[in-house]
Scaffold this motif. Structure first.
Motif, short mmCIF file in Angstrom:
data_model
loop_
_atom_site.label_atom_id
_atom_site.label_comp_id
_atom_site.label_asym_id
_atom_site.label_seq_id
_atom_site.Cartn_x
_atom_site.Cartn_y
_atom_site.Cartn_z
N ALA A 38 27.93 -17.46 37.99
CA ALA A 38 28.97 -16.71 37.29
C ALA A 38 29.05 -17.13 35.83
CB ALA A 38 30.32 -16.91 37.97
N GLY A 39 28.77 -18.38 35.55
CA GLY A 39 28.82 -18.86 34.17
C GLY A 39 27.76 -18.22 33.28
N GLN A 40 26.69 -17.75 33.88
CA GLN A 40 25.64 -17.10 33.12
C GLN A 40 25.97 -15.66 32.79
OE1 GLN A 40 22.86 -18.72 32.02
NE2 GLN A 40 23.87 -20.52 32.85
N VAL A 41 26.83 -15.04 33.56
CA VAL A 41 27.11 -13.61 33.42
C VAL A 41 28.55 -13.33 33.04
CG1 VAL A 41 27.08 -11.40 34.65
CG2 VAL A 41 25.31 -13.08 35.11
N ALA A 42 29.48 -13.99 33.70
CA ALA A 42 30.90 -13.68 33.55
C ALA A 42 31.50 -14.40 32.36
CB ALA A 42 31.65 -14.07 34.82
N ALA A 86 31.88 -9.10 43.29
CA ALA A 86 32.60 -9.31 42.03
C ALA A 86 31.65 -9.27 40.83
CB ALA A 86 33.34 -10.65 42.08
N LEU A 87 30.46 -9.86 40.97
CA LEU A 87 29.49 -9.78 39.87
C LEU A 87 28.98 -8.36 39.67
CD1 LEU A 87 27.35 -13.03 40.14
CD2 LEU A 87 29.06 -12.44 38.45
N TRP A 88 28.82 -7.63 40.74
CA TRP A 88 28.40 -6.23 40.62
C TRP A 88 29.47 -5.40 39.91
CZ3 TRP A 88 30.50 -1.90 43.27
CH2 TRP A 88 29.83 -0.71 43.02
#
Length: 98
Positions: A38-42, A86-88
């Motif tokens: 998540a730290g890479q994207v969010a 959630a990432l999607w």
């Protein structure tokens, strides 16, 4: 009650506890995925949401440990599905990008 009857009673309990421990181990491994992935994207608020969700699922697993230990194995599955969805949603609708 003889020894054979005691062993028959303890086997399902022992198997349930082993599955529960496996569920906790998998959940802790997914904790690293939550933070790193998540730290890479969010954005930072998204990472906080993932950490809070992970902690809430940990508390659910602890609660299930005492009442229905077999269900603890579902905790990492629920966590992975939450993380993926959630990432999607974040990538599709909230412009979270690498």
């Amino acid at each position: 009650m003889n020894v054979a009857e005691t062993r028959d009673i303890d086997r399902p309990y022992l198997l349930a506890r082993v599955l529960a421990v496996l569920g906790f181990v998998l959940h802790f491994v997914l904790g690293f995925v939550f933070v790193a992935g998540a730290g890479q994207v969010a954005p930072p608020y998204g990472v906080v949401i993932f950490i809070v969700a992970w902690l809430a699922l940990l508390l659910l697993g602890i609660k299930w440990w005492s009442s229905v230990p077999r269900l603890v194995l579902l905790v990492p599955i629920i966590a992975f599905v939450f993380w993926f969805v959630a990432l999607w949603i974040g990538g599709s609708y909230l412009n979270w990008q690498v």
